[in-house]
Design a protein around this motif. Structure first.
Motif, mmCIF file in Angstrom:
data_model
loop_
_atom_site.group_PDB
_atom_site.id
_atom_site.type_symbol
_atom_site.label_atom_id
_atom_site.label_comp_id
_atom_site.label_asym_id
_atom_site.label_seq_id
_atom_site.Cartn_x
_atom_site.Cartn_y
_atom_site.Cartn_z
ATOM 1 N N LYS A 222 0.835 -1.204 0.000
ATOM 2 C CA LYS A 222 0.000 0.000 0.000
ATOM 3 C C LYS A 222 0.868 1.253 0.000
ATOM 4 C CE LYS A 222 -4.037 -2.009 2.397
ATOM 5 N NZ LYS A 222 -3.537 -3.368 2.670
ATOM 6 N N THR A 223 1.915 1.239 0.811
ATOM 7 C CA THR A 223 2.829 2.388 0.858
ATOM 8 C C THR A 223 3.506 2.587 -0.490
ATOM 9 O OG1 THR A 223 3.232 2.087 3.232
ATOM 10 C CG2 THR A 223 4.872 3.329 1.983
ATOM 11 N N THR A 224 3.935 1.485 -1.094
ATOM 12 C CA THR A 224 4.596 1.566 -2.392
ATOM 13 C C THR A 224 3.643 2.059 -3.462
ATOM 14 O OG1 THR A 224 6.095 -0.241 -1.787
ATOM 15 C CG2 THR A 224 5.883 0.256 -4.129
ATOM 16 N N LEU A 225 2.391 1.602 -3.404
ATOM 17 C CA LEU A 225 1.411 2.048 -4.393
ATOM 18 C C LEU A 225 1.154 3.543 -4.268
ATOM 19 C CD1 LEU A 225 -0.584 1.320 -6.647
ATOM 20 C CD2 LEU A 225 -2.289 0.827 -4.868
ATOM 21 N N ARG A 226 1.016 4.023 -3.051
ATOM 22 C CA ARG A 226 0.822 5.469 -2.856
ATOM 23 C C ARG A 226 2.004 6.248 -3.425
ATOM 24 N NH1 ARG A 226 -2.308 8.189 1.455
ATOM 25 N NH2 ARG A 226 -4.132 6.887 1.909
ATOM 26 N N SER A 227 3.204 5.756 -3.193
ATOM 27 C CA SER A 227 4.388 6.430 -3.713
ATOM 28 C C SER A 227 4.394 6.416 -5.240
ATOM 29 C CB SER A 227 5.649 5.749 -3.177
ATOM 30 O OG SER A 227 6.815 6.308 -3.749
ATOM 31 N N PHE A 228 4.029 5.281 -5.818
ATOM 32 C CA PHE A 228 3.953 5.189 -7.277
ATOM 33 C C PHE A 228 2.943 6.180 -7.822
ATOM 34 C CE2 PHE A 228 1.661 3.412 -10.959
ATOM 35 C CZ PHE A 228 2.696 3.377 -11.889
ATOM 36 N N TYR A 229 1.764 6.231 -7.217
ATOM 37 C CA TYR A 229 0.738 7.166 -7.677
ATOM 38 C C TYR A 229 1.223 8.621 -7.555
ATOM 39 C CZ TYR A 229 -3.167 3.780 -8.049
ATOM 40 O OH TYR A 229 -4.018 2.765 -8.431
ATOM 41 N N THR A 230 1.903 8.929 -6.464
ATOM 42 C CA THR A 230 2.385 10.295 -6.263
ATOM 43 C C THR A 230 3.408 10.677 -7.327
ATOM 44 O OG1 THR A 230 2.018 10.132 -3.871
ATOM 45 C CG2 THR A 230 3.526 11.843 -4.638
ATOM 46 N N GLN A 231 4.336 9.761 -7.612
ATOM 47 C CA GLN A 231 5.339 10.040 -8.646
ATOM 48 C C GLN A 231 4.710 10.090 -10.035
ATOM 49 O OE1 GLN A 231 9.345 7.976 -7.871
ATOM 50 N NE2 GLN A 231 7.957 6.859 -6.495
ATOM 51 N N ALA A 232 3.736 9.210 -10.283
ATOM 52 C CA ALA A 232 3.047 9.230 -11.566
ATOM 53 C C ALA A 232 2.291 10.540 -11.746
ATOM 54 C CB ALA A 232 2.098 8.039 -11.674
ATOM 55 N N TYR A 233 1.693 11.028 -10.654
ATOM 56 C CA TYR A 233 0.968 12.301 -10.705
ATOM 57 C C TYR A 233 1.901 13.431 -11.128
ATOM 58 C CZ TYR A 233 -1.781 16.314 -9.126
ATOM 59 O OH TYR A 233 -2.458 17.507 -9.055
ATOM 60 N N ASP A 234 3.110 13.441 -10.581
ATOM 61 C CA ASP A 234 4.071 14.475 -10.950
ATOM 62 C C ASP A 234 4.420 14.396 -12.435
ATOM 63 O OD1 ASP A 234 4.164 15.517 -8.414
ATOM 64 O OD2 ASP A 234 5.972 14.435 -7.820
ATOM 65 N N ILE A 235 4.557 13.178 -12.958
ATOM 66 C CA ILE A 235 4.868 13.022 -14.374
ATOM 67 C C ILE A 235 3.722 13.530 -15.241
ATOM 68 C CG2 ILE A 235 5.269 11.332 -16.214
ATOM 69 C CD1 ILE A 235 6.709 9.585 -14.093
ATOM 70 N N VAL A 236 2.516 13.094 -14.931
ATOM 71 C CA VAL A 236 1.362 13.445 -15.755
ATOM 72 C C VAL A 236 1.092 14.946 -15.709
ATOM 73 C CG1 VAL A 236 -1.124 13.115 -16.071
ATOM 74 C CG2 VAL A 236 0.330 11.154 -15.495
ATOM 75 N N ASN A 237 1.294 15.563 -14.563
ATOM 76 C CA ASN A 237 0.936 16.971 -14.412
ATOM 77 C C ASN A 237 2.076 17.939 -14.634
ATOM 78 O OD1 ASN A 237 -2.012 17.472 -13.413
ATOM 79 N ND2 ASN A 237 -1.355 15.556 -12.467
ATOM 80 N N ASN A 238 3.319 17.486 -14.491
ATOM 81 C CA ASN A 238 4.444 18.414 -14.605
ATOM 82 C C ASN A 238 5.321 18.159 -15.819
ATOM 83 O OD1 ASN A 238 3.694 19.668 -12.221
ATOM 84 N ND2 ASN A 238 4.967 18.339 -10.962
ATOM 85 N N ALA A 239 5.260 16.952 -16.382
ATOM 86 C CA ALA A 239 6.155 16.619 -17.489
ATOM 87 C C ALA A 239 5.413 16.563 -18.819
ATOM 88 C CB ALA A 239 6.836 15.275 -17.221
ATOM 89 N N SER A 240 4.230 17.126 -18.848
ATOM 90 C CA SER A 240 3.417 17.056 -20.057
ATOM 91 C C SER A 240 2.921 18.441 -20.437
ATOM 92 C CB SER A 240 2.226 16.113 -19.835
ATOM 93 O OG SER A 240 1.401 16.063 -20.974
ATOM 94 N N ASN A 241 3.078 18.789 -21.691
ATOM 95 C CA ASN A 241 2.537 20.058 -22.163
ATOM 96 C C ASN A 241 1.025 19.986 -22.323
ATOM 97 O OD1 ASN A 241 5.066 21.355 -22.368
ATOM 98 N ND2 ASN A 241 5.456 20.333 -24.311
ATOM 99 N N PHE A 242 0.535 18.836 -22.785
ATOM 100 C CA PHE A 242 -0.905 18.622 -22.911
ATOM 101 C C PHE A 242 -1.387 18.025 -21.605
ATOM 102 C CE2 PHE A 242 -4.618 16.019 -24.142
ATOM 103 C CZ PHE A 242 -5.405 17.008 -24.686
ATOM 104 N N LYS A 243 -2.118 18.785 -20.843
ATOM 105 C CA LYS A 243 -2.470 18.386 -19.483
ATOM 106 C C LYS A 243 -3.751 17.563 -19.460
ATOM 107 C CE LYS A 243 1.011 20.768 -18.041
ATOM 108 N NZ LYS A 243 2.264 20.077 -17.676
ATOM 109 N N VAL A 244 -3.660 16.390 -18.882
ATOM 110 C CA VAL A 244 -4.838 15.562 -18.640
ATOM 111 C C VAL A 244 -4.823 15.142 -17.185
ATOM 112 C CG1 VAL A 244 -4.942 14.684 -21.009
ATOM 113 C CG2 VAL A 244 -3.644 13.422 -19.276
#
Length: 379
Positions: A222-244
């Motif tokens: 569960k802890t690892t999944l939360r960390s994965f989601y948090t890092q994925a969120y940063d990628i999707v929201n900060n590393a993308s010009n087209f925001k989804v």
């Protein structure tokens, strides 16, 4: 003094935002607004990840008794050719015409990590770019009909649930450091693919779901999944010009478990998959009552019901009960914080209307007014 106070409050506000994770309402460049719009449509299941229970034809063509795509790809010498034939034929322009006839606005596209990154040595998945070309083809249909696509990472490195629909039946090895990193590489590669699309196709992407139905069976997972989601969120929201928005599955832990995760107004959507087929509920009335409980569920982010069906235990075989079950779910899944629902699945080859959007259209259970009127709701 007033100007100084305003300046101080502005600085404090910026400091708080810098300390917090990046939070926002729907980005201006996002195509779909899960906060105010309701998503209705179907999953393109058994397309880019084989699911034998839905259709055996590709396995049969390879004379394979494999139960998942991993084994099929390792056993069948012409697996790449057979998979390409399947990708070309399972989802067609006619399917999107059927979807449009029901006035839906979404498809969810399950796809494996091997469509975006190269598998490790020993992983037999076919990774030749064919899945991306197939998705680009159907994005053209989406543009034609005004239907948006939620790209769903249905199979992650190591398998996040050990189920056939992740690509590989067996142990859950996603939570190793190596596979978590490969999962994040997959998210980044998916974001890069979205950003590289022609604008006419790109604008049809509604969101990116970063893990389908992960099983987190220990506190460590569960802890690892939360960390994965948090890092994925940063990628999707900060590393993308087209925001989804990043869409994340609740891992069958319930919305309460995630009540402190990505506080509003984060650019994220939680995904729930309520099914009433895997336990005996005793009666149709009990099931309908359970469905209606979702009308009062609240959460700090939009709640998308990314999978649902008319399968139930006990079954609802009469037309009257099917219409009540359908309309009650439609009613419940758009109430409170509900952002709509995407049916599993568009079609199957087992003559099961409970799992087939298209068959339900043919039967008249789904029609052009189902998702706007739901007149048979029991809620």
């Amino acid at each position: 003094m007033k100007a100084s106070l305003t300046f101080l409050l502005t600085i404090l506000g910026l400091a708080w935002q810098a300390h917090a994770r990046p939070l926002m309402t729907k980005r201006a460049s996002s195509s779909w607004d899960y906060w105010s719009q309701k998503a209705w449509g179907a999953n393109l299941g058994n397309w880019l990840i084989l699911e034998r229970w839905m259709d055996t034809s590709t396995f049969d063509a390879g004379n394979s008794d494999a139960q998942d795509e991993w084994t099929f790809s390792s056993q069948v010498s012409n697996a790449a050719d057979l998979l390409q034939q399947h990708w070309d034929s399972w989802i067609t322009a006619d399917d999107f015409s059927t979807l449009a006839s029901a006035n839906v606005n979404h498809v969810r596209v399950p796809v494996g990590f091997w469509a975006f990154i190269t598998p490790d040595d020993g992983e037999p998945y076919i990774s030749n770019g064919g899945q991306k070309k197939a998705m680009e083809r159907i994005l053209g249909y989406c543009a034609q009909h005004g239907i948006y696509a939620l790209i769903d990472l249905h199979g992650l490195p190591g398998s996040q649930n050990g189920e056939a629909h992740s690509g590989h039946i067996g142990s859950i090895d996603f939570y190793s450091d190596h596979n978590i990193q490969r999962g994040l590489q997959t998210v980044q590669a998916a974001v890069d693919w979205i950003n590289g699309l022609d604008p006419s196709l790109q604008k049809m992407i509604a969101g990116l779901e970063v893990a389908n139905e992960p099983h987190a069976n220990s506190d460590s997972d569960k802890t690892t999944l939360r960390s994965f989601y948090t890092q994925a969120y940063d990628i999707v929201n900060n590393a993308s010009n087209f925001k989804v928005p990043m869409v994340f599955h609740d891992a069958f832990l319930g919305v309460g478990y995630w009540s402190d995760f990505l506080p509003a107004p984060a650019n994220a959507v939680i995904d729930l998959h309520p099914y009433w087929a895997y336990s005996d509920y005793g009666s149709s009335g009990t099931i309908l009552s359970d469905v209606c409980n979702y009308k009062t569920q609240t959460f700090h982010l939009p709640v998308l019901f990314g999978e649902w069906s008319l399968a139930s235990n006990p079954g609802m075989s009469s037309t009257t009960l099917q219409r009540q079950f359908m309309d009650s779910q439609v009613d419940a899944f758009q109430s409170a914080g509900g952002a709509g629902a995407i049916f599993w699945a568009l079609k199957n080859a087992i003559n099961s209307d409970a799992w087939s959007f298209e068959q339900l259209v043919n039967d008249g259970i789904i029609n052009s007014g189902t998702f706007s009127q739901h007149n048979n709701s029991q809620c």
